[in-house]
Structures are given as structure tokens and as C-alpha cells.
Design a protein around this motif. Structure first.
Motif, PDB file in Angstrom:
ATOM      1  N   ASN C   6      29.560  34.113-137.437  1.00 54.17           N
ATOM      2  CA  ASN C   6      30.284  34.255-136.408  1.00 54.17           C
ATOM      3  C   ASN C   6      31.678  33.362-136.129  1.00 54.17           C
ATOM      4  O   ASN C   6      32.552  33.746-135.863  1.00 54.17           O
ATOM      5  N   LEU C   7      31.373  32.124-136.695  1.00 54.00           N
ATOM      6  CA  LEU C   7      32.436  30.968-136.737  1.00 54.00           C
ATOM      7  C   LEU C   7      33.840  31.836-137.550  1.00 54.00           C
ATOM      8  O   LEU C   7      34.881  31.774-137.171  1.00 54.00           O
ATOM      9  N   VAL C   8      33.397  32.242-138.568  1.00 52.66           N
ATOM     10  CA  VAL C   8      34.348  32.662-139.680  1.00 52.66           C
ATOM     11  C   VAL C   8      35.033  33.960-138.836  1.00 52.66           C
ATOM     12  O   VAL C   8      36.101  34.000-138.925  1.00 52.66           O
ATOM     13  N   PHE C   9      34.117  34.902-138.209  1.00 54.71           N
ATOM     14  CA  PHE C   9      34.807  36.136-137.673  1.00 54.71           C
ATOM     15  C   PHE C   9      35.697  35.476-136.682  1.00 54.71           C
ATOM     16  O   PHE C   9      36.700  36.054-136.483  1.00 54.71           O
ATOM     17  N   ALA C  12      38.899  34.227-137.889  1.00 56.70           N
ATOM     18  CA  ALA C  12      39.639  35.301-138.186  1.00 56.70           C
ATOM     19  C   ALA C  12      40.334  36.058-137.379  1.00 56.70           C
ATOM     20  O   ALA C  12      41.701  36.506-137.299  1.00 56.70           O
ATOM     21  N   ALA C  13      39.701  36.476-136.204  1.00 53.06           N
ATOM     22  CA  ALA C  13      40.292  37.060-135.218  1.00 53.06           C
ATOM     23  C   ALA C  13      41.390  36.528-134.459  1.00 53.06           C
ATOM     24  O   ALA C  13      42.374  37.004-134.238  1.00 53.06           O
ATOM     25  N   VAL C  14      40.996  35.113-134.189  1.00 55.57           N
ATOM     26  CA  VAL C  14      42.318  34.295-133.376  1.00 55.57           C
ATOM     27  C   VAL C  14      43.444  34.457-134.269  1.00 55.57           C
ATOM     28  O   VAL C  14      44.609  34.461-133.832  1.00 55.57           O
ATOM     29  N   LEU C  15      43.172  34.153-135.660  1.00 57.04           N
ATOM     30  CA  LEU C  15      44.424  34.085-136.485  1.00 57.04           C
ATOM     31  C   LEU C  15      45.147  35.535-136.608  1.00 57.04           C
ATOM     32  O   LEU C  15      46.293  35.474-136.508  1.00 57.04           O
ATOM     33  N   ALA C  16      44.351  36.290-136.520  1.00 52.89           N
ATOM     34  CA  ALA C  16      44.834  37.639-136.434  1.00 52.89           C
ATOM     35  C   ALA C  16      45.761  38.008-135.269  1.00 52.89           C
ATOM     36  O   ALA C  16      46.836  38.316-135.427  1.00 52.89           O
TER      37      ALA C  16
END
Lengths: 307, 393, 336
Positions: C6-9, C12-16
Motif C-alpha cells: 500500500n505504501l508503494v501504491f 506512486a499515486a501522489v507522485l503521479a
């Protein structure tokens, strides 16, 4: 004085008109526990069917009959495909699914009939007016609507209290499983019941056709008002719907008729007109909120079925 | 929910004219933001179709220049109008904007267009803020200034000898402007003034008030469905002949006539265009419209058509250049050298048309059709009330 | 709860989300940055609705009212700056900090009053009384002639001003909206997991039991209602800035319906669901017509609602968890 009486009658007539729409809504709402936003769409379908059929046959009476059949069939089809999957769902799902139905119905009617409002006029037999007070002519058709409202109220009352079907309906709404065990086809009964609600909506639409513009979206304008009526009266109560409808009709009409003039006693005419119009638009919602704050389950609370 | 973003690209215009091969030159992009959904959708539909008819007549061109017309629906919501305008101006880089139907959307779209240095030619709505002090050299109107619609009804009422009028309109800005416009020219007394709910369906209370006030006549501004509701109920109450109606064209268009039929007979209105107007341009237009779309054009269709013709006249003068030759294009638009379906067409200093307003009455013709018959010109060369305040020459 | 995947996810979402403007600029579709801002704004509004709808079990059919009140606070304050007039003795303001704060406070106050009254009812009556209050406010703004009535208020001065940030720049404005969205996402995660959040959810599941346990159910519900109203007010204030325009339309009942659709579409009772729902809703609205055009169904491009309506019904009937639920079911996740 005559003006006041006439406006009062206008209010009552508007109330009866709202009752025609609300009757089917409260039936479905109360007995089946379904919030059906698409009731307005059935109202529209009734009006369209009446307009088209009257144009074809040349007879308004025949137009009404066809409208009843069409809206009943459409109603049952909707129940069969969508609504029956919603009985066990919460109100939120019902609101959203039937909201989706509105979008679909409106767009379908636009594709089928275009954006031009259809023609539907008062039948010759009901055209004209009668003198109800000295110098005050009242349209015959509006009186006919009052008569129809009374008739619908009576029919509903008789169905629910006096017939075997009504008994089953009442039993089915309190305890579905028990009635099913007794060998009654609940699914079929609910389909028919929903069809009946749709017939009422279609009838209201067909009767409204000669008075208002037959166009896409005509149902939504009435839908919210009908909900206000049903909620004020107490969901599922036919008697409540009648009282609620009359209350809303009279408050709305008298507000429009007299509020601006009343306000002119206190303020300058220009702002009185604006504020009066604004206040009268709000009046029915104020009434509804007030009723619910004092009586949270409406004027005539009914124990509503939750399945 | 009503946000429909509909793109009708040139393909439609091209397909209609049967021309398949596109010409190499970069077409002039025209962005049309109009109202296609909601109960008022037929207004935008007719403006669009009138406009596209003119494009189709030339086989995808206007004034000899290849054009690409982008059409989107604002759903009668200013927020949508802004979004579409943003897209047209920033992404599609349109050179001419047009199409807005309602006066609440114009004030959102026009300033954006002006800021982007793009031309705007209105086929319908023309609110007062852009007619007087706030006029702009790149903002043109092919229809009328809003107030003139109702001013002309006031003139007509005077001509008919009415001394005492009951007036009503919905409780919103355009409604208030309409009553103000009527009163500006009407010389008689006002028997009563009522504001109704927007989208109201039942008018029994208002009709009772009218009867109680016993006016000579009634003026109302209830366009579209509201007008149909009112007219049906007014006629049923038997008041149509006792207290006759004098309204503006917005409250008595062909769609309303079709929806109420006999209930419209005897209603008087003013308009700058009439279906039966006898000139060559109008004949071509009406026949072409009927043939292409299979329905009778409304006044809105005529405005869409005129808008396209006005743009065509300027494109012709500049050889298809718009933003590369802004001064020439502007001057050519102002000259308005084209055959309008309303006959004569000229623009006042504030770029709004100076119209000849016709008095009309709804009648049944020999074939039993309900038609709006021209009675006479009631207000010739009607310049709007704001033009003098506009600094443009 | 926060596992590694989840942390990775999330990262990634925030960066996107942060890279959205750059990507769009690269693609030459800058105008879509505005759409991205709207997604953030409506995501915020839908998230606030989800707090009461999904976690509190209160089906409010009038949430657009708070969205609209927040927007009107900003619009009216800006109007008075442009007009040079005062409102109840105060000057108008274009300052973002002040007017957004006022938008939050005033919509919270309105939510407090209307919530206290509405919570006397329950079930269908609650749905309808929230609808009635929203309609009342709708007609109130329609009749406010000073502020344009039905036509609304155009913010001729443009967007509010914020020190050091130029809100009129679409990219900066997007980042402001995104910051609020992320901040409130975090806040809602904490809120839902707090004692308050637990009690609220327990009330939804079994109100009688909570009451029997001596919990003042109505107070918890009202608190949630006010928080939701305040956040919706902020979203409204942001939207007023985005559109530079406010009208009664913001409070219309169909807008309340839209917000509900966003919640359901994304996944009710999940943290991220409403944001995904808002994105899906707004993108469908924008691109469904184009899609039909491009795929050779030109009839549908004008009548895309004929597809959207049934789509909504299908989601309600068959994809109860919304997009998030469907996605996690595919991943084989069972935490919700």
C-alpha cells in the motif's frame, strides 16, 4: 374576497393535481419500501403517450386509456429488470439506480421525439369554464382534475382496505416471507403493484398534458414536489398524501398570490416583488421542514416496511 | 449531470454537403458554445442547424474560406460555458466564437474571448452590460440587444391603443430586464407586475390576479416550456380574448405555436424576422432548412443562419484571414455586407443590429395552419437604449 | 494496516498526481489541468459526503448546499471588492486565506443548524429533509437579486489572492487544490481510525446498541455532519475560484445527486473511493461523448446520457464496492 376564495380553490386544485402524482409514489414508497425517483419519468411517459395517442385517435379519452396501458407496461418492465433487485438494498442504492433511470428515460425521449414540446390540448367536452362566483369563470378542466383526484383517492382507499389484493399488499409489506409461505407469489404481486403505481403516475401525466408543456424533463419539476407531499403526509399513507398535497398546493398558491402584496405593506414594491417571489418558492420547503421537525415521521406516520 | 460536451466537427458540415475531400488550407476554426440539452435545447439546436446550413450551402466554407465548426453543449450552465470556452481558446485555438443562447452564460464566455483577443459574434443573447459602456470592438451581435425584444412589444402595445397592462416574468435577471424593457416604451399604466418562479408549471394564481386587475392587455416574458404552460392555462381560463396578449418573439416562437395550436390564435408579438418574410435570402433559407432538417425553422434558426452569413461576409472580404488581419476582419464585420433573411441588416456603433421590429398576430391560414402573420413594421430602425453610452464609433 | 504494498501504491499515486501538469503540458493538453483541478475539488467534496454517507450512514441528499454556501461566501466577498460596497458594515475581500476560512466557518455553521434539525429524523425522512433544506437555500440564492439571482455572481476580479502563489495560473491553482485534497485525505484517514471514527461507524452498524452503551449518538452524528459541511464548503470555495463564478446551480439537487454518484462510483466507505469516483465521473462526462464520436457511434455523442444512466444502474446493482471495491476484489484484497 372572491379573489381569495378563487385563489384558495386554485390551491386546492393544484393540491389535488399533486396528489395524483403523489398517490402512486406513496404506494410504492410505503408498501414496497422503494424510493423511486423515476416516478417523474413515468409521469412524463404518460403525458407523451397521451399526446401521441390523442393525435392518432383524435380522442382524448382514448389517449388517456392508452397512456395508462403504456405507463403500466413500462412500469412493470422497469420493476422486472431493475427495481426488484433493489428491494433488499438501502435507500441510497435505490436513489442512485432510479436517478440513472431518469437520465436514461430523458435521453431516450429526446431521441424518440426530439426537443420540440408535443401538442396536447383540453378535449372539447371539457373546454370552457363555469361561473363559480359572480364574475369569476373557472376552467372546467381544472374542476375535472379535482374530480379525478377524489376518484383516485377513493379507488386507492377501497383497494387497500376492502379487497383481497389490498389485504395481501398490506400483509406482504409487513411480512413478506410469511405471505410467501402462504403460497402467494410475492414477486408477481410486487410487479403488479409497481405497475399500478406507474399507472397512477402515467394518469397524472396524461391529465397534466393539456395544462402544461409536454416536454422532456417535465417529470422532474413535479417529482420533488411529489416527494415533499409524500414526506409531509407520512410515507405510505394515502390519507397523508392527500392532506400533504392539499397543504402544499394551498401554501404554494396562496404564497404566490398574496405574499408580494403582503410584503409591500412593509417594504418598497420592487424588493417586495423579488423577495415575495423568492419566499413563496421556499414556502413549501419551509412547511416540510417545519412538519418534520415537529413530527419526524410525517403527519400520518405509517410503519414502513424494510425488507 | 447535464454537462454534455458534444463535438460536432466539420465532418457533419462536410457530410451534409457531400464533399469528401478536404482542402489543404488550414480551415478557420469557429467555436460554438450553445445550449442543446435541457428544456430549452431546441433554441441551441436551431441556432446550430441554421449556422451549419449556411456552411453546408457553400460546401463546408463560409465566404469562400474553409471553416471548421466545433459545437459543444453548455447545458445552460455558466460553469460549463467557461470550461468549453477555455478549451476552445486554449486547445483548439479558435479564431471566432459564437453560439451562446442564454444571458447568464454570455458574461462568462465573452470576457474570456475578449481577453484571448478572439472575435465573438452572438447569434442570440446580448445582455446590456456589453451594449453600453462595456461594449467591445471585437464583440458583435447578429440578433438583437436583449432589451429591444421587449421594448418593441411596448411600442406595439402603444400602437394598439392599450392603456393599462399587466406584466409578468420569471424572477431572474432576464425576466426583470424584460419588464424594464417593456415599460421603457409602453406609455400606459401598469395594472400589476408579477414575478413567477423559474420553470413554474402552474399559473392559476397569476391568472386569477390578472382577472382581478382587469387590464387592457397582458405582456409576459415566459420563453419555451413556461410560455406553453401559461398559454394553455390562460386560454383555458377564457381570458385570452378578454385581456389580449402582446409579447415578444421569445414568448411566441414556432415551437410554442406548435405545442398550443389554437390557444395561440390572436396572440400578438413583435419580432425582427418572420417565416413568411418576402425576400430572396429568406426563401433560400426557409426552403433549405426544411429540406435539410425536415422541420420548420424558428426565429433562432434564422439568427444562427444570419450569424454565419455575417461571418461569411467578413471572411470573404479578408480572403479567409481572421486573426492575421484583425483590423480588416473587424471593419468587414462592421460593414455587414450580406443579404440577411430579415431583409436589411445594419449595425449600430456598439456592434448591435438596428432592427426593424415587426408587429405580428397569430392566425389560422386558409389551409388551417397556425401562422404568425405580419401586421406591419411597428418600430423601424430600432436602436437599442445603450448604444449612446458605447464609446465605439 | 499500512503494509508495504500500500505504501508503494500511495507514494506512486501522489507522485503521479504531482506530475499531472507536467505530463499534460508535454502532451500539449494544458487546458486539461483545469479538469485535474476540478477532480481534486470534487474529490474533496465527495470525500466529505462519504464521511457521513459511508462512515456515518446518513444519506444526505442535500450536500450540494454546503458546497454552494462555501462558494457563495467567496463569490459575495469578491463581488463587494469589485463593487466597492460593504456587506453588513464589512468590506469585501479577495484574500484567499480570509475568504476560504470564512467559507469553512459559515458552511460549518449552516451544517450545524440544518444538521441539528435534520437529525431529528431518520431513514427516508432524513433523505428528504436534507433535500428540502438544500432546495430552500437554492431558492434563497435564486431570489438574492443583489448577487445576480439565478444568474449568479461573476468574479470579475478573478481568483482570490494568496501570498507568494499566483492562483490565476492554472498549474499553481492545481497544486493548491491538490494540497488540500492530500491534506484532507490524510486527516480523514486519521479521523476514521480515531475513537470518533470508530464510534461513528458503530452507530451506523447498530445505532440502538450504541445508544444502549450510553453513547450520545446524535452528538457524534452531528459532529460528523458539521465536519462534512465544512469540508464541502472549502471545496465550494475552491470551485468558485476555479470557475471564477458562483450560481444557485451549485446548490441544485442534481448536484447533490452528482456527489452521491461520485461516492458510489468510486467506492462508498473507503478513503480514496470518492476521489476516484470524482475522477471517473468528471472524465466520463468529458470524454464519453468524444469516445462515441471516435468509435463511430455519432448518435450517442449527443445522447451520451443514454449510456451513462444504465452504467450508473449497473454499478449500483452489480459493483457495490464501486471502482475501489472491484479493483481490490481483483487484487484479492479483503480489507475495506
Amino acid at each position: 374576497m372572491y379573489l381569495f376564495l378563487e385563489q384558495l380553490l386554485n390551491g386546492i386544485q393544484f393540491g389535488v393535481f399533486l396528489f395524483l402524482i403523489a398517490a402512486g409514489l406513496t404506494l410504492i414508497f410505503g408498501i414496497m419500501g422503494v424510493i423511486n425517483l423515476a416516478h417523474g419519468s413515468l409521469f412524463m411517459i404518460g403525458a407523451y403517450a397521451a399526446a401521441v395517442a390523442t393525435e392518432w385517435t383524435g380522442s382524448f379519452a382514448l389517449g388517456i386509456v392508452i397512456a395508462l396501458v403504456v405507463s403500466g407496461i413500462v412500469g412493470m418492465a422497469i420493476e422486472f429488470v431493475i427495481i426488484r433487485r433493489l428491494y433488499d438494498r438501502d435507500h441510497l442504492d435505490q436513489v442512485l439506480a432510479t436517478f440513472g433511470l431518469i437520465l436514461f428515460a430523458n435521453e431516450l425521449m429526446t431521441i424518440l421525439f426530439g426537443r420540440t414540446p408535443l401538442f396536447l390540448n383540453v378535449p372539447d367536452a371539457l373546454n370552457g369554464s363555469v361561473e363559480i362566483f359572480p364574475g369569476v369563470q373557472y376552467p372546467l378542466y381544472r374542476l375535472a382534475i379535482i374530480a379525478m383526484g377524489v376518484l383516485v383517492a377513493l379507488i386507492l382507499f377501497l383497494i387497500i382496505t376492502r379487497t383481497r389484493a389490498g389485504m395481501l399488499i398490506r400483509a406482504g409489506s409487513t411480512n413478506r416471507d410469511m405471505v410467501a409461505v402462504l403460497g402467494v407469489d410475492i414477486a408477481l404481486m410486487f410487479t403488479l403493484l409497481f405497475g399500478l403505481g406507474a399507472v397512477f403516475a402515467g394518469f397524472a401525466g396524461a391529465m397534466a398534458g393539456p395544462l402544461i408543456s409536454v416536454e422532456v424533463g417535465m417529470g422532474e419539476q413535479q417529482l420533488i414536489l411529489a416527494f415533499v407531499v409524500v414526506v409531509i403526509g407520512g410515507i405510505g399513507s394515502v390519507r397523508g398524501a392527500l392532506v400533504g398535497a392539499l397543504l402544499v398546493g394551498v401554501v404554494d398558491t396562496l404564497g404566490r398570490a398574496f405574499l408580494p402584496d403582503l410584503l409591500k405593506l412593509f417594504m418598497d414594491p420592487a424588493s417586495a416583488d423579488g423577495i415575495g417571489a423568492g419566499l413563496s418558492s421556499m414556502s413549501i420547503y419551509i412547511v416540510m421542514a417545519a412538519v418534520l421537525i415537529v413530527k419526524p415521521n410525517g403527519l400520518f406516520p405509517v410503519s414502513v416496511a424494510r425488507h | 449531470m447535464k454537462t454534455a460536451n458534444i463535438v460536432i466537427a466539420t465532418s457533419m458540415a462536410l457530410a451534409m454537403s457531400g464533399i469528401a475531400s478536404a482542402v489543404m488550407a488550414e480551415p478557420v476554426k469557429i467555436g460554438m458554445i450553445t445550449t442543446l440539452s435541457t428544456g430549452a435545447g431546441y433554441l441551441g439546436e436551431d441556432v446550430r442547424d441554421g449556422f451549419l446550413l449556411a456552411v453546408a450551402e457553400e460546401g463546408g466554407k463560409l465566404g469562400g474560406a474553409e471553416v471548421e465548426v466545433l459545437v459543444e453543449d453548455d447545458g445552460r450552465k455558466p460553469g460549463n460555458g467557461k470550461q468549453i470556452a477555455d478549451k476552445f481558446l486554449k486547445r483548439d485555438k479558435v479564431e471566432i466564437m459564437t453560439g451562446v443562447i442564454f444571458s447568464n452564460i454570455t458574461p462568462v464566455v465573452v470576457p474570456l474571448t475578449m481577453k484571448a483577443g478572439v472575435f465573438y459574434v452572438s447569434p442570440n443573447s446580448a445582455p446590456s452590460i456589453f451594449a453600453g459602456k462595456g461594449c467591445n470592438q471585437d464583440y458583435f451581435v447578429a440578433s438583437w440587444q436583449n432589451d429591444s425584444l421587449h421594448e418593441s412589444a411596448g411600442v406595439y402595445a402603444n400602437e394598439l391603443g392599450y392603456k393599462n397592462a399587466y406584466i409578468l416574468a420569471p424572477n431572474y435577471q432576464a425576466g426583470k430586464d424584460s419588464l424594464a424593457g417593456f415599460k421603457r416604451y409602453f406609455k400606459g399604466k401598469i395594472a400589476g407586475e408579477t414575478y413567477t418562479k423559474l420553470g413554474q408549471t402552474d399559473y392559476a394564481a397569476e391568472i386569477a390576479k390578472i382577472r382581478d386587475a382587469k387590464p387592457d392587455m397582458v405582456f409576459h416574458f415566459l420563453p419555451g416550456g413556461m410560455g406553453i404552460n401559461f398559454l394553455k392555462q390562460y386560454s383555458q381560463a377564457g381570458l385570452k380574448d378578454t385581456y389580449p396578449l402582446v409579447v415578444s418573439t421569445a414568448s411566441m416562437d414556432e415551437k410554442i405555436m406548435g405545442a398550443v395550436k389554437d390557444a395561440a390564435i390572436g396572440v400578438r408579438s413583435t419580432a425582427h424576422w418572420n417565416l413568411a418574410q418576402d425576400n430572396a435570402a429568406n426563401k433560400t433559407f426557409v426552403e433549405g432548412f426544411k429540406k435539410t432538417y425536415g422541420r420548420t425553422p424558428t426565429v433562432y434558426a434564422s439568427q444562427g443562419y444570419d450569424t454565419a452569413k455575417l461571418i461569411a461576409s467578413a471572411l470573404k472580404a479578408t480572403g479567409g484571414k481572421v486573426l492575421e488581419a484583425k483590423d480588416d476582419f473587424r471593419a468587414a464585420l462592421k460593414k455587414a455586407d450580406f443579404a440577411s433573411v430579415r431583409g436589411e441588416f445594419k449595425l449600430a456603433n456598439n456592434n448591435h443590429p438596428i432592427n426593424n421590429w415587426l408587429g405580428q398576430v397569430v392566425e389560422k391560414d386558409a389551409n388551417g395552419n397556425i401562422v404568425n402573420k405580419i401586421v406591419k413594421v411597428v418600430s423601424p430602425n430600432h436602436k437599442d437604449a445603450y448604444a449612446d453610452a458605447c464609446p465605439l464609433k | 494496516m499500512v503494509n508495504k504494498r500500500n505504501l508503494v501504491f500511495v507514494t506512486a499515486a501522489v507522485l503521479a498526481a504531482i506530475l499531472v501538469p507536467q505530463v499534460l503540458t508535454m502532451l500539449g493538453e494544458e487546458y486539461l489541468i483545469g479538469t485535474a483541478s476540478r477532480i481534486a475539488i470534487y474529490g474533496l467534496a465527495a470525500m466529505s459526503l462519504n464521511l457521513i454517507l459511508g462512515y456515518g450512514g446518513m444519506v444526505s441528499f442535500g450536500h450540494a448546499a454546503y458546497f454552494g454556501v462555501g462558494a457563495y461566501v467567496v463569490g459575495i466577498l469578491s463581488f463587494h471588492v469589485f463593487d466597492g460596497s460593504s456587506i453588513m458594515g464589512f468590506q469585501g475581500t479577495d484574500a484567499a486565506v480570509l475568504s476560504w476560512l470564512l467559507a469553512i466557518v459559515i458552511s460549518a455553521l449552516v451544517a450545524f443548524v440544518l444538521g441539528a434539525l435534520s437529525l431529528r429524523t431518520s431513514g427516508v425522512y432524513f433523505i428528504m429533509i436534507t433535500l428540502a433544506f438544500a432546495q430552500m437555500l437554492y431558492f434563497l440564492f435564486v431570489s438574492m437579486e443583489r448577487y445576480g439571482g439565478d444568474d449568479g455572481v461573476i468574479m470579475y476580479n478573478g481568483r482570490n489572492s494568496l501570498p507568494m502563489v499566483d492562483l490565476s495560473d492554472d498549474t499553481s491553482f492545481y497544486y493548491v487544490c491538490l494540497t488540500f485534497l492530500l491534506a484532507f485525505l490524510l486527516l480523514f484517514v486519521l479521523l476514521v481510525r480515531s475513537r470518533f471514527g470508530k464510534v461513528l461507524q458503530a452507530c451506523r452498524q447498530n445505532e440502538t446498541r450504541m445508544r444502549a452503551l450510553g453513547c450520545n449518538v446524535r452528538r457524534y452524528k452531528l459532529a460528523a455532519f458539521v465536519i462534512a459541511g465544512a469540508v464541502a464548503g472549502l471545496a465550494g470555495a475552491l470551485n468558485a475560484n476555479h470557475a471564477e463564478y458562483v450560481s444557485p446551480d451549485y446548490l441544485h439537487w442534481t448536484k447533490s445527486g452528482d456527489l452521491m454518484i461520485m461516492v458510489i462510483l468510486g467506492g462508498i466507505g473507503t478513503i480514496i473511493g470518492p476521489v476516484i469516483g470524482a475522477a471517473a465521473f468528471l472524465l466520463l462526462e468529458d470524454f464519453l461523448p468524444l469516445l462515441f464520436d471516435a468509435t463511430g457511434f455519432p448518435t450517442f455523442k449527443e445522447h451520451w446520457r443514454i449510456v451513462f444512466g444504465p452504467l450508473l444502474i449497473l454499478v449500483v446493482l452489480f459493483a457495490r464496492g464501486g471502482l475501489v471495491g472491484t479493483f481490490s476484489a481483483m487484487r484479492g484484497d479483503h480489507e475495506r
